[in-house]
Design a protein around this motif. Structure first.
Motif, PDB file in Angstrom:
ATOM      1  N   VAL A  49       0.838  -1.203   0.000  1.00 18.59           N
ATOM      2  CA  VAL A  49       0.000   0.000   0.000  1.00 18.59           C
ATOM      3  C   VAL A  49       0.869   1.248   0.000  1.00 18.59           C
ATOM      4  O   VAL A  49       0.575   2.232  -0.695  1.00 18.59           O
ATOM      5  N   LEU A  50       1.953   1.243   0.768  1.00 11.92           N
ATOM      6  CA  LEU A  50       2.802   2.422   0.848  1.00 11.92           C
ATOM      7  C   LEU A  50       3.533   2.676  -0.472  1.00 11.92           C
ATOM      8  O   LEU A  50       3.713   3.833  -0.872  1.00 11.92           O
ATOM      9  N   LEU A  51       3.940   1.624  -1.153  1.00 12.96           N
ATOM     10  CA  LEU A  51       4.554   1.803  -2.475  1.00 12.96           C
ATOM     11  C   LEU A  51       3.565   2.400  -3.459  1.00 12.96           C
ATOM     12  O   LEU A  51       3.929   3.258  -4.274  1.00 12.96           O
ATOM     13  N   LEU A  52       2.324   1.978  -3.380  1.00 18.02           N
ATOM     14  CA  LEU A  52       1.297   2.531  -4.267  1.00 18.02           C
ATOM     15  C   LEU A  52       1.065   4.012  -3.967  1.00 18.02           C
ATOM     16  O   LEU A  52       0.898   4.825  -4.891  1.00 18.02           O
ATOM     17  N   LEU A  53       1.078   4.381  -2.693  1.00 16.94           N
ATOM     18  CA  LEU A  53       0.932   5.792  -2.327  1.00 16.94           C
ATOM     19  C   LEU A  53       2.098   6.613  -2.876  1.00 16.94           C
ATOM     20  O   LEU A  53       1.897   7.737  -3.366  1.00 16.94           O
ATOM     21  N   GLU A  54       3.302   6.065  -2.816  1.00 19.93           N
ATOM     22  CA  GLU A  54       4.459   6.779  -3.352  1.00 19.93           C
ATOM     23  C   GLU A  54       4.350   6.924  -4.867  1.00 19.93           C
ATOM     24  O   GLU A  54       4.703   7.976  -5.424  1.00 19.93           O
ATOM     25  N   GLU A  55       3.869   5.900  -5.549  1.00 21.05           N
ATOM     26  CA  GLU A  55       3.695   5.987  -6.997  1.00 21.05           C
ATOM     27  C   GLU A  55       2.663   7.034  -7.378  1.00 21.05           C
ATOM     28  O   GLU A  55       2.742   7.636  -8.454  1.00 21.05           O
ATOM     29  N   LYS A  56       1.697   7.275  -6.507  1.00 24.68           N
ATOM     30  CA  LYS A  56       0.669   8.286  -6.760  1.00 24.68           C
ATOM     31  C   LYS A  56       1.152   9.686  -6.397  1.00 24.68           C
ATOM     32  O   LYS A  56       0.389  10.650  -6.508  1.00 24.68           O
ATOM     33  N   GLY A  57       2.402   9.827  -5.949  1.00 35.39           N
ATOM     34  CA  GLY A  57       2.965  11.140  -5.664  1.00 35.39           C
ATOM     35  C   GLY A  57       2.976  11.539  -4.212  1.00 35.39           C
ATOM     36  O   GLY A  57       3.368  12.677  -3.892  1.00 35.39           O
ATOM     37  N   SER A  58       2.584  10.681  -3.289  1.00 34.79           N
ATOM     38  CA  SER A  58       2.570  11.028  -1.873  1.00 34.79           C
ATOM     39  C   SER A  58       3.974  10.893  -1.279  1.00 34.79           C
ATOM     40  O   SER A  58       4.757  10.025  -1.681  1.00 34.79           O
ATOM     41  N   GLN A  59       4.262  11.740  -0.308  1.00 31.03           N
ATOM     42  CA  GLN A  59       5.528  11.685   0.409  1.00 31.03           C
ATOM     43  C   GLN A  59       5.345  10.801   1.648  1.00 31.03           C
ATOM     44  O   GLN A  59       4.847  11.251   2.676  1.00 31.03           O
ATOM     45  N   VAL A  60       5.735   9.529   1.536  1.00 37.15           N
ATOM     46  CA  VAL A  60       5.556   8.563   2.618  1.00 37.15           C
ATOM     47  C   VAL A  60       6.862   8.460   3.408  1.00 37.15           C
ATOM     48  O   VAL A  60       7.923   8.208   2.831  1.00 37.15           O
ATOM     49  N   LYS A  61       6.768   8.664   4.720  1.00 37.55           N
ATOM     50  CA  LYS A  61       7.951   8.632   5.572  1.00 37.55           C
ATOM     51  C   LYS A  61       7.645   7.843   6.840  1.00 37.55           C
ATOM     52  O   LYS A  61       6.505   7.803   7.285  1.00 37.55           O
ATOM     53  N   GLU A  62       8.684   7.211   7.408  1.00 38.07           N
ATOM     54  CA  GLU A  62       8.528   6.472   8.653  1.00 38.07           C
ATOM     55  C   GLU A  62       8.723   7.416   9.842  1.00 38.07           C
ATOM     56  O   GLU A  62       9.567   8.309   9.802  1.00 38.07           O
ATOM     57  N   TRP A  63       7.931   7.184  10.899  1.00 40.83           N
ATOM     58  CA  TRP A  63       8.058   7.970  12.119  1.00 40.83           C
ATOM     59  C   TRP A  63       8.512   7.048  13.245  1.00 40.83           C
ATOM     60  O   TRP A  63       7.846   6.084  13.579  1.00 40.83           O
ATOM     61  N   ARG A  64       9.671   7.379  13.859  1.00 40.74           N
ATOM     62  CA  ARG A  64      10.273   6.514  14.875  1.00 40.74           C
ATOM     63  C   ARG A  64      10.553   7.252  16.183  1.00 40.74           C
ATOM     64  O   ARG A  64      11.393   6.826  16.952  1.00 40.74           O
ATOM     65  N   GLN A  65       9.861   8.337  16.417  1.00 41.53           N
ATOM     66  CA  GLN A  65      10.082   9.111  17.629  1.00 41.53           C
ATOM     67  C   GLN A  65       8.770   9.244  18.401  1.00 41.53           C
ATOM     68  O   GLN A  65       7.696   8.928  17.879  1.00 41.53           O
ATOM     69  N   PRO A  66       8.829   9.704  19.654  1.00 34.06           N
ATOM     70  CA  PRO A  66       7.598   9.850  20.438  1.00 34.06           C
ATOM     71  C   PRO A  66       6.584  10.754  19.753  1.00 34.06           C
ATOM     72  O   PRO A  66       6.924  11.618  18.942  1.00 34.06           O
ATOM     73  N   MET A  67       5.314  10.556  20.128  1.00 34.35           N
ATOM     74  CA  MET A  67       4.224  11.234  19.436  1.00 34.35           C
ATOM     75  C   MET A  67       4.232  12.744  19.659  1.00 34.35           C
ATOM     76  O   MET A  67       3.768  13.507  18.807  1.00 34.35           O
ATOM     77  N   HIS A  68       4.752  13.202  20.789  1.00 35.23           N
ATOM     78  CA  HIS A  68       4.718  14.643  21.048  1.00 35.23           C
ATOM     79  C   HIS A  68       5.712  15.417  20.182  1.00 35.23           C
ATOM     80  O   HIS A  68       5.692  16.656  20.173  1.00 35.23           O
ATOM     81  N   LEU A  69       6.574  14.708  19.440  1.00 33.66           N
ATOM     82  CA  LEU A  69       7.541  15.357  18.549  1.00 33.66           C
ATOM     83  C   LEU A  69       7.074  15.408  17.106  1.00 33.66           C
ATOM     84  O   LEU A  69       7.840  15.810  16.227  1.00 33.66           O
ATOM     85  N   LEU A  70       5.830  15.016  16.836  1.00 32.64           N
ATOM     86  CA  LEU A  70       5.310  15.055  15.469  1.00 32.64           C
ATOM     87  C   LEU A  70       5.367  16.477  14.916  1.00 32.64           C
ATOM     88  O   LEU A  70       5.146  17.442  15.653  1.00 32.64           O
ATOM     89  N   PRO A  71       5.679  16.639  13.627  1.00 35.09           N
ATOM     90  CA  PRO A  71       5.727  17.987  13.038  1.00 35.09           C
ATOM     91  C   PRO A  71       4.392  18.701  13.196  1.00 35.09           C
ATOM     92  O   PRO A  71       3.329  18.122  12.967  1.00 35.09           O
ATOM     93  N   LYS A  72       4.438  19.971  13.579  1.00 32.26           N
ATOM     94  CA  LYS A  72       3.230  20.725  13.889  1.00 32.26           C
ATOM     95  C   LYS A  72       2.463  21.264  12.684  1.00 32.26           C
ATOM     96  O   LYS A  72       1.254  21.464  12.792  1.00 32.26           O
ATOM     97  N   PRO A  73       3.101  21.576  11.531  1.00 31.64           N
ATOM     98  CA  PRO A  73       2.331  22.172  10.431  1.00 31.64           C
ATOM     99  C   PRO A  73       1.145  21.313  10.020  1.00 31.64           C
ATOM    100  O   PRO A  73       1.177  20.083  10.091  1.00 31.64           O
ATOM    101  N   ALA A  74       0.066  21.978   9.571  1.00 29.89           N
ATOM    102  CA  ALA A  74      -1.152  21.278   9.167  1.00 29.89           C
ATOM    103  C   ALA A  74      -0.972  20.656   7.788  1.00 29.89           C
ATOM    104  O   ALA A  74      -0.002  20.906   7.080  1.00 29.89           O
ATOM    105  N   GLY A  75      -1.953  19.810   7.433  1.00 27.66           N
ATOM    106  CA  GLY A  75      -1.943  19.187   6.113  1.00 27.66           C
ATOM    107  C   GLY A  75      -1.149  17.913   6.023  1.00 27.66           C
ATOM    108  O   GLY A  75      -0.714  17.526   4.935  1.00 27.66           O
TER     109      GLY A  75
END
Length: 375
Positions: A49-75
């Motif tokens: 599924v993630l490869l298909l999302l990348e083929e459709k142009g999405s920027q798929v990245k892994e998150w390996r840090q605590p949840m409170h460090l998630l990037p704040k910008p919307a979207g």
């Protein structure tokens, strides 16, 4: 020729036997990875599924840090698939992150009690793993799905059903602030094994089609964790300012400390060799009473200069040296040279030689050596 052919045949048979025995003794076995990993191509991974999302142009990245460090910008979007556990603090962090204009997708067979969300589970009496008709606003008629879970969401105010079967809601969406949280009770529908079976892809795919700036896949709750660096606790603008200040300071120190132009005298010669070594050698000569030896070294240096400047042999006698000196020096300088040669002869032939005489002879030697070096 026969022996060479026999040798080649023997080598070939040995290689074949080695490969066969090695294959049976050390048989390669694929590494077993935990389920629901983003990078896993095994049947229980979600890489397809993630490869298909990348083929459709999405920027798929892994998150390996605590949840409170998630990037704040919307979207942005975060995909959390069958997490080991979501603590109350992590739920609050995710809720705040989604409220800022982001979309959270949770795929878990076990309903998680989430404070502040209208998510209440009910359980079927019959077993799961049965093919059922799946319906939803974005789904066509006649789609089938097979859910392992016996849990379903109850209908509630604020809960938008994404798709459901005759037993209840399988996936629901809740609006939180400027974002949303979608909870799917069918995580296995994302796996490489199940995504192509029945209508699982058609049921899940329409809800992953929004144009997000980044799609993060949670690997933190699968054990793939990275501790944030020391600078992570500081805001980005402060780190950038400190780095620029450090560069400016480094350039300033470099500019003040750099020496332009040639270095004629090495610092270690003037500091170490010029002072400490000379003092140590002179004190050693003085303690040993080697005044005559010290004078001999100075005389040898003078003879070497005469050889280099005048071409006079280093073993030349007094008359030859004075003859060459008269051709180049004044009468007064020749007289001083003759005096020096006499004093050197007396020092060699005498029985004693004091440090006081060495000092006087050294002064005269310095005068003659300086005269020679000017030529």
């Amino acid at each position: 020729m026969n022996s060479l052919r026999t040798y080649r045949v023997g080598i070939s048979v040995a290689i074949v036997l080695l490969v066969v025995v090695g294959w049976f003794i050390v048989k390669p076995v694929a590494t077993k990875l935990p389920p629901y990993l983003a990078s896993s191509a095994q049947p229980d991974g979600i890489k397809a599924v993630l490869l298909l999302l990348e083929e459709k142009g999405s920027q798929v990245k892994e998150w390996r840090q605590p949840m409170h460090l998630l990037p704040k910008p919307a979207g942005q979007a975060l995909l959390v698939v069958e997490p080991d556990n979501l603590s109350a603090n992590e739920q609050d962090d995710l809720l705040a992150w989604a409220s800022g204009g982001n979309d959270l997708f949770v795929f878990s067979e076990r309903p998680i009690l989430w404070a502040g969300l209208p998510l209440e589970a009910k359980y079927m009496e019959e077993k799961g793993n049965q093919e059922r008709n799946v319906q939803g606003q974005l789904l066509a008629e006649g789609l089938l799905g097979q859910a392992k879970t016996q849990a379903r969401w109850k209908e509630a105010e604020g809960l938008e059903p994404l798709f459901y079967d005759d037993q209840g809601i399988l996936a629901g969406k809740v609006q939180v602030g400027a974002g949303s949280i979608s909870y799917f009770l069918v995580p296995d529908w994302l796996t490489n094994r199940k995504i192509g079976e029945l209508s699982h892809f058609e049921a899940v795919w329409p809800h992953l089609q929004k144009n997000w700036s980044a799609i993060w896949v949670d690997e933190y709750h699968h054990g793939l964790q990275e501790k944030p660096g020391l600078l992570a606790i500081y805001p980005g603008w402060l780190v950038a300012a400190l780095v620029q200040l450090a560069v400016v300071l480094l350039l300033f120190v470099w500019w003040k400390g750099k020496r332009f132009g040639p270095v004629y005298t090495l610092r270690e010669w003037t500091v170490r060799r010029g002072d400490e070594t000379l003092l140590a050698v002179s004190s050693w000569y003085e303690r040993r009473g080697l005044a005559r030896d010290a004078l001999a070294h100075r005389e040898a240096y003078m003879c070497q200069l005469m050889h280099d400047r005048w071409g006079v042999h280093q073993k030349a006698d007094r008359a030859e040296i004075l003859r060459c000196a008269r051709l180049r020096w004044s009468e007064q300088a020749v007289t001083r040279l003759a005096e020096l040669l006499d004093r050197l002869e007396q020092a060699r032939s005498g029985t004693g030689y004091s440090a006081k005489r060495l000092l006087a002879d050294s002064l005269l030697l310095d005068e003659i050596i300086t005269q020679l070096m000017k030529e």
